[in-house]
Design a protein around this motif. Structure first.
Motif, PDB file in Angstrom:
ATOM      1  N   LYS A 204       0.847  -1.180   0.000  1.00 33.47           N
ATOM      2  CA  LYS A 204       0.000   0.000   0.000  1.00 33.47           C
ATOM      3  C   LYS A 204       0.890   1.240   0.000  1.00 33.47           C
ATOM      4  CE  LYS A 204      -3.615  -2.399   2.615  1.00 33.47           C
ATOM      5  NZ  LYS A 204      -4.500  -2.370   3.809  1.00 33.47           N
ATOM      6  N   SER A 241      -7.294   1.044   2.784  1.00 36.83           N
ATOM      7  CA  SER A 241      -6.731   0.788   1.461  1.00 36.83           C
ATOM      8  C   SER A 241      -5.640   1.786   1.122  1.00 36.83           C
ATOM      9  CB  SER A 241      -7.838   0.832   0.405  1.00 36.83           C
ATOM     10  OG  SER A 241      -8.528   2.081   0.452  1.00 36.83           O
ATOM     11  N   GLU A 242      -5.766   3.021   1.585  1.00 36.28           N
ATOM     12  CA  GLU A 242      -4.747   4.047   1.403  1.00 36.28           C
ATOM     13  C   GLU A 242      -4.422   4.651   2.777  1.00 36.28           C
ATOM     14  OE1 GLU A 242      -6.031   6.875  -1.442  1.00 36.28           O
ATOM     15  OE2 GLU A 242      -6.171   5.426  -3.105  1.00 36.28           O
TER      16      GLU A 242
END
Length: 431
Positions: A204, A241-242
């Motif tokens: 990520k 996710s980020e």
């Protein structure tokens, strides 16, 4: 008058077991009073006890009773102890050998997980506990393999090997949340994560300030924290996710190592106590005898607040000093902070672990050895808070949890391909 018949020890045990089994209300009350690690072991006694301890009614009552239990934590030795006795084939187990603080608990496993051999390369590591979160332990074997284990049930899962391989255990951490977990490695420009949701490694993107070194990693509130004891704390949510990064500078404590930056680990500690981030510092040059300070991060202000500062000379003047004889000529090393009580800290001196109350300035207790008979040494143990229902925490990824209970987790983690069944009729060869 009836004369009672003589009863042997074996018969007495059977009578007692049958009696408590027939009185469900008494059995439930006894089970509700047990600590989590004992409850996990008693699930194996019989099917009746297994059914009672896994029912929704019992789990709700047990969680309500033990959520605020101040004794549900333990000190975990970073060394993994290996049982050299022959073990039968089947799932690999890694179990907790528990002791009440200030005694140190330890993990014991079979040589199938951590074989005893000489190091063959620079990257070979001795078996050790890397991180803990929510009832799960991340530990490493000595072949650069990493495992997730539930030390209360003994269940283990071998993490698949990413490419490139993991070489720095100090940059690895685990965080458990809502029945799932993430193992994360902090790299230069990304966060490499293994998620139990999808059962694979992924990278990520991560934009973070300059972070020269990682001295320790811990989790709290569903977040992972990497600590550079020279400057600050880098925190992020590896489930996102980020992930976004939050950097927290350490307070300007006066204590500085006299033999280089490698000595920070013996003078400073960062962790969680009573739900707040805390910073524990020992300054050997403060005054004539040295001092120790505890800072806590304020919830509203977001600034460090000095909660306690105690001179070691005050400890020597207290009556409790005569009972434990903390060496006046040696400044102790930082141990850790009680995760449930921020004014209770641990320091290491003369290979002993001393428990000190900063509020009363007294030495509460001392232990010289772990329960395995090994000296504590200069490496501090890990503070582990036990979740209300530790036997329900699974180390397996979601996709493997149903089949992992009937297979070897080491085999399940080493291959992504489904195994073909050996059952069925064999085709006749053509003649």
């Amino acid at each position: 008058m009836t004369t009672p018949l003589p009863v042997s020890d074996g018969d007495a045990s059977r009578v007692l077991f049958t009696g408590i089994r027939d009185h469900t209300d008494i059995l439930i009350e006894v089970l509700l009073r047990l600590p989590p690690w004992s409850l996990c072991q008693l699930r194996c006694v019989c099917k009746l006890w297994l059914e009672r301890t896994t029912s929704s009614t019992f789990l709700s009552a047990y969680a309500e009773r033990h959520t605020t239990n101040p004794s549900n934590w333990f000190l975990l030795d970073r060394t993994v102890f290996i049982d050299t006795a022959p073990t039968p084939r089947g799932p690999i187990r890694a179990l907790l050998r528990n002791s009440e603080p200030p005694k140190v608990s330890s993990i014991i496993t079979s040589s199938r997980m951590c074989s005893i051999r000489r190091k063959e390369s620079f990257y070979d590591q001795s078996p050790m506990v890397v991180s803990y979160s929510g009832g799960l332990i991340l530990l490493t074997g000595n072949e650069n393999n990493y495992y997730i284990c539930n030390p209360f049930t003994g269940d283990t899962f071998l993490l698949p090997v990413p490419m490139p391989q993991l070489h720095n255990a100090e940059s690895l951490g685990i965080v458990a949340r809502d029945g799932e977990y993430v193992v994360a490695e902090l790299m230069m420009s990304c966060l490499r994560c293994f998620s139990s949701v999808n059962g694979r490694w992924e990278e990520k993107p991560l934009i973070c300030p300059e972070f020269s070194r990682g001295d320790m990693v811990f989790s709290s509130g569903g977040m992972l924290h990497w600590v550079d004891l020279n400057c600050g704390i880098l925190s992020c949510d590896p489930f996102a996710s980020e992930p976004t990064v939050l950097f927290i500078n350490l307070p300007e404590a006066s204590g500085r190592p006299t033999r280089g930056l490698d000595e920070w680990i013996h003078m400073r500690y960062v962790g969680v106590a009573a739900g707040r981030l805390c910073f524990f510092d020992i300054d050997e040059d403060d005054g004539e005898s040295g001092s120790m300070s505890l800072w806590a991060l304020g919830g509203n202000s977001g600034e460090w607040v000095l909660e306690y500062k105690v001179d070691f000379e005050d400890l020597w003047e207290d009556e409790s000093y005569d009972d434990y004889s903390l060496d006046e000529d040696e400044v102790p090393l930082v141990g850790l902070v009680d995760p449930l009580n921020e004014h209770s800290v641990y320091v290491i001196s003369q290979d002993c672990l001393f428990n000190i109350d900063l509020k009363t300035k007294q030495i509460l207790n001392c232990t010289a050895q772990t329960n395995a008979g090994r000296e504590v040494g200069s490496s501090p143990p890990i503070a582990c808070v036990v979740p209300p229902l530790p036997h329900l925490v699974s180390p397996y990824p979601s996709c493997l949890r149903k089949e992992a209970s009937n297979s070897d987790p080491q085999e399940a983690g080493s291959s992504d391909k489904p195994q073909k069944s050996g059952k069925g009729r064999r085709r006749k060869s053509k003649t």
